[in-house]
Design a protein around this motif. Sequence first.
Motif, PDB file in Angstrom:
ATOM      1  N   PRO A   1      18.726  15.226   7.931  1.00 32.04           N
ATOM      2  CA  PRO A   1      17.590  14.528   7.313  1.00 32.04           C
ATOM      3  C   PRO A   1      16.594  14.041   8.366  1.00 32.04           C
ATOM      4  O   PRO A   1      16.959  13.788   9.514  1.00 32.04           O
ATOM      5  CB  PRO A   1      18.234  13.346   6.601  1.00 32.04           C
ATOM      6  CG  PRO A   1      19.533  13.141   7.293  1.00 32.04           C
ATOM      7  CD  PRO A   1      19.966  14.476   7.813  1.00 32.04           C
ATOM      8  N   GLU A   2      15.341  13.933   7.962  1.00 27.24           N
ATOM      9  CA  GLU A   2      14.294  13.421   8.850  1.00 27.24           C
ATOM     10  C   GLU A   2      14.467  11.916   8.999  1.00 27.24           C
ATOM     11  O   GLU A   2      14.961  11.246   8.093  1.00 27.24           O
ATOM     12  CB  GLU A   2      12.924  13.728   8.251  1.00 27.24           C
ATOM     13  CG  GLU A   2      12.670  15.195   8.065  1.00 27.24           C
ATOM     14  CD  GLU A   2      11.464  15.652   8.849  1.00 27.24           C
ATOM     15  OE1 GLU A   2      10.762  14.819   9.409  1.00 27.24           O
ATOM     16  OE2 GLU A   2      11.253  16.859   8.882  1.00 27.24           O
ATOM     17  N   PRO A   3      14.060  11.358  10.128  1.00 25.88           N
ATOM     18  CA  PRO A   3      14.153   9.900  10.286  1.00 25.88           C
ATOM     19  C   PRO A   3      13.246   9.181   9.288  1.00 25.88           C
ATOM     20  O   PRO A   3      12.228   9.722   8.856  1.00 25.88           O
ATOM     21  CB  PRO A   3      13.681   9.648  11.712  1.00 25.88           C
ATOM     22  CG  PRO A   3      13.160  10.929  12.235  1.00 25.88           C
ATOM     23  CD  PRO A   3      13.517  12.015  11.277  1.00 25.88           C
ATOM     24  N   ALA A   4      13.627   7.970   8.932  1.00 25.48           N
ATOM     25  CA  ALA A   4      12.841   7.183   7.984  1.00 25.48           C
ATOM     26  C   ALA A   4      11.500   6.801   8.603  1.00 25.48           C
ATOM     27  O   ALA A   4      11.397   6.625   9.815  1.00 25.48           O
ATOM     28  CB  ALA A   4      13.612   5.927   7.595  1.00 25.48           C
ATOM     29  N   ARG A   5      10.473   6.691   7.756  1.00 18.82           N
ATOM     30  CA  ARG A   5       9.154   6.274   8.225  1.00 18.82           C
ATOM     31  C   ARG A   5       9.190   4.810   8.617  1.00 18.82           C
ATOM     32  O   ARG A   5       9.909   4.023   8.021  1.00 18.82           O
ATOM     33  CB  ARG A   5       8.120   6.476   7.127  1.00 18.82           C
ATOM     34  CG  ARG A   5       7.839   7.938   6.850  1.00 18.82           C
ATOM     35  CD  ARG A   5       6.783   8.087   5.820  1.00 18.82           C
ATOM     36  NE  ARG A   5       5.589   7.318   6.195  1.00 18.82           N
ATOM     37  CZ  ARG A   5       4.388   7.541   5.743  1.00 18.82           C
ATOM     38  NH1 ARG A   5       4.192   8.484   4.881  1.00 18.82           N
ATOM     39  NH2 ARG A   5       3.377   6.801   6.120  1.00 18.82           N
ATOM     40  N   ALA A   6       8.384   4.474   9.615  1.00 17.85           N
ATOM     41  CA  ALA A   6       8.294   3.073  10.043  1.00 17.85           C
ATOM     42  C   ALA A   6       7.613   2.253   8.959  1.00 17.85           C
ATOM     43  O   ALA A   6       6.697   2.716   8.280  1.00 17.85           O
ATOM     44  CB  ALA A   6       7.503   2.986  11.339  1.00 17.85           C
ATOM     45  N   ARG A   7       8.063   1.026   8.801  1.00 18.31           N
ATOM     46  CA  ARG A   7       7.471   0.131   7.813  1.00 18.31           C
ATOM     47  C   ARG A   7       6.233  -0.523   8.400  1.00 18.31           C
ATOM     48  O   ARG A   7       6.139  -0.743   9.597  1.00 18.31           O
ATOM     49  CB  ARG A   7       8.475  -0.941   7.414  1.00 18.31           C
ATOM     50  CG  ARG A   7       9.662  -0.340   6.666  1.00 18.31           C
ATOM     51  CD  ARG A   7      10.652  -1.377   6.289  1.00 18.31           C
ATOM     52  NE  ARG A   7       9.987  -2.456   5.550  1.00 18.31           N
ATOM     53  CZ  ARG A   7      10.603  -3.441   4.976  1.00 18.31           C
ATOM     54  NH1 ARG A   7      11.901  -3.529   5.064  1.00 18.31           N
ATOM     55  NH2 ARG A   7       9.952  -4.379   4.328  1.00 18.31           N
ATOM     56  N   ALA A   8       5.292  -0.860   7.543  1.00 15.07           N
ATOM     57  CA  ALA A   8       4.069  -1.522   7.973  1.00 15.07           C
ATOM     58  C   ALA A   8       4.397  -2.907   8.521  1.00 15.07           C
ATOM     59  O   ALA A   8       5.264  -3.603   8.016  1.00 15.07           O
ATOM     60  CB  ALA A   8       3.096  -1.643   6.813  1.00 15.07           C
ATOM     61  N   VAL A   9       3.680  -3.291   9.566  1.00 15.50           N
ATOM     62  CA  VAL A   9       3.900  -4.595  10.177  1.00 15.50           C
ATOM     63  C   VAL A   9       3.136  -5.677   9.427  1.00 15.50           C
ATOM     64  O   VAL A   9       3.642  -6.767   9.205  1.00 15.50           O
ATOM     65  CB  VAL A   9       3.473  -4.575  11.658  1.00 15.50           C
ATOM     66  CG1 VAL A   9       3.611  -5.946  12.294  1.00 15.50           C
ATOM     67  CG2 VAL A   9       4.285  -3.547  12.428  1.00 15.50           C
ATOM     68  N   PHE A  10       1.901  -5.377   9.015  1.00 11.56           N
ATOM     69  CA  PHE A  10       1.062  -6.339   8.315  1.00 11.56           C
ATOM     70  C   PHE A  10       0.839  -5.905   6.879  1.00 11.56           C
ATOM     71  O   PHE A  10       0.674  -4.726   6.602  1.00 11.56           O
ATOM     72  CB  PHE A  10      -0.312  -6.468   8.991  1.00 11.56           C
ATOM     73  CG  PHE A  10      -0.251  -7.020  10.384  1.00 11.56           C
ATOM     74  CD1 PHE A  10       0.148  -8.321  10.611  1.00 11.56           C
ATOM     75  CD2 PHE A  10      -0.612  -6.251  11.469  1.00 11.56           C
ATOM     76  CE1 PHE A  10       0.198  -8.842  11.888  1.00 11.56           C
ATOM     77  CE2 PHE A  10      -0.569  -6.757  12.743  1.00 11.56           C
ATOM     78  CZ  PHE A  10      -0.166  -8.060  12.962  1.00 11.56           C
ATOM     79  N   GLY A  45      -6.507 -10.151   5.504  1.00 12.43           N
ATOM     80  CA  GLY A  45      -7.462 -11.142   5.035  1.00 12.43           C
ATOM     81  C   GLY A  45      -7.311 -12.460   5.788  1.00 12.43           C
ATOM     82  O   GLY A  45      -8.310 -13.097   6.158  1.00 12.43           O
ATOM     83  N   LEU A  46      -6.059 -12.865   6.016  1.00 15.66           N
ATOM     84  CA  LEU A  46      -5.812 -14.102   6.763  1.00 15.66           C
ATOM     85  C   LEU A  46      -6.267 -13.977   8.212  1.00 15.66           C
ATOM     86  O   LEU A  46      -6.863 -14.911   8.765  1.00 15.66           O
ATOM     87  CB  LEU A  46      -4.320 -14.449   6.714  1.00 15.66           C
ATOM     88  CG  LEU A  46      -3.763 -14.845   5.351  1.00 15.66           C
ATOM     89  CD1 LEU A  46      -2.244 -14.954   5.413  1.00 15.66           C
ATOM     90  CD2 LEU A  46      -4.376 -16.159   4.900  1.00 15.66           C
ATOM     91  N   LEU A  47      -5.994 -12.849   8.824  1.00 12.31           N
ATOM     92  CA  LEU A  47      -6.435 -12.624  10.202  1.00 12.31           C
ATOM     93  C   LEU A  47      -7.959 -12.634  10.297  1.00 12.31           C
ATOM     94  O   LEU A  47      -8.530 -13.202  11.232  1.00 12.31           O
ATOM     95  CB  LEU A  47      -5.883 -11.301  10.733  1.00 12.31           C
ATOM     96  CG  LEU A  47      -4.401 -11.280  11.038  1.00 12.31           C
ATOM     97  CD1 LEU A  47      -3.922  -9.859  11.284  1.00 12.31           C
ATOM     98  CD2 LEU A  47      -4.102 -12.160  12.240  1.00 12.31           C
ATOM     99  N   ARG A  48      -8.604 -12.025   9.324  1.00  7.96           N
ATOM    100  CA  ARG A  48     -10.066 -11.984   9.325  1.00  7.96           C
ATOM    101  C   ARG A  48     -10.633 -13.400   9.198  1.00  7.96           C
ATOM    102  O   ARG A  48     -11.599 -13.756   9.868  1.00  7.96           O
ATOM    103  CB  ARG A  48     -10.565 -11.093   8.182  1.00  7.96           C
ATOM    104  CG  ARG A  48     -12.025 -10.758   8.281  1.00  7.96           C
ATOM    105  CD  ARG A  48     -12.350  -9.628   7.314  1.00  7.96           C
ATOM    106  NE  ARG A  48     -13.646  -9.080   7.627  1.00  7.96           N
ATOM    107  CZ  ARG A  48     -14.728  -9.224   6.867  1.00  7.96           C
ATOM    108  NH1 ARG A  48     -14.649  -9.888   5.739  1.00  7.96           N
ATOM    109  NH2 ARG A  48     -15.868  -8.706   7.220  1.00  7.96           N
ATOM    110  N   GLN A  49     -10.023 -14.214   8.354  1.00  7.47           N
ATOM    111  CA  GLN A  49     -10.465 -15.594   8.186  1.00  7.47           C
ATOM    112  C   GLN A  49     -10.272 -16.383   9.483  1.00  7.47           C
ATOM    113  O   GLN A  49     -11.143 -17.173   9.876  1.00  7.47           O
ATOM    114  CB  GLN A  49      -9.693 -16.251   7.042  1.00  7.47           C
ATOM    115  CG  GLN A  49     -10.147 -17.638   6.700  1.00  7.47           C
ATOM    116  CD  GLN A  49      -9.366 -18.209   5.528  1.00  7.47           C
ATOM    117  OE1 GLN A  49      -8.403 -17.620   5.054  1.00  7.47           O
ATOM    118  NE2 GLN A  49      -9.781 -19.363   5.066  1.00  7.47           N
ATOM    119  N   ALA A  50      -9.159 -16.183  10.160  1.00 10.76           N
ATOM    120  CA  ALA A  50      -8.892 -16.880  11.419  1.00 10.76           C
ATOM    121  C   ALA A  50      -9.884 -16.454  12.500  1.00 10.76           C
ATOM    122  O   ALA A  50     -10.374 -17.286  13.268  1.00 10.76           O
ATOM    123  CB  ALA A  50      -7.462 -16.600  11.875  1.00 10.76           C
TER     124      ALA A  50
END
Length: 61
Positions: free
Chosen positions: A13-22, A28-33
Amino acid sequence: MATQMNTPQPGTPEPARARAVFSTEDFGLLRQAVAHYLHEIQDTPQSVKFSNLYHRLGRLS
């Protein structure tokens, strides 16, 4: 020492895809900061870089 490339073997089997960090909400919170920080550092050379970051974060959310 030679390096080996990890290529999938037939039938494995192929390795699992990496999960999103954000999450979408995180952007939206980062943009506000960043917007708040931009007001603190306005009229400095560094503010141009943070302004660009602010706009890039807006395209992602």
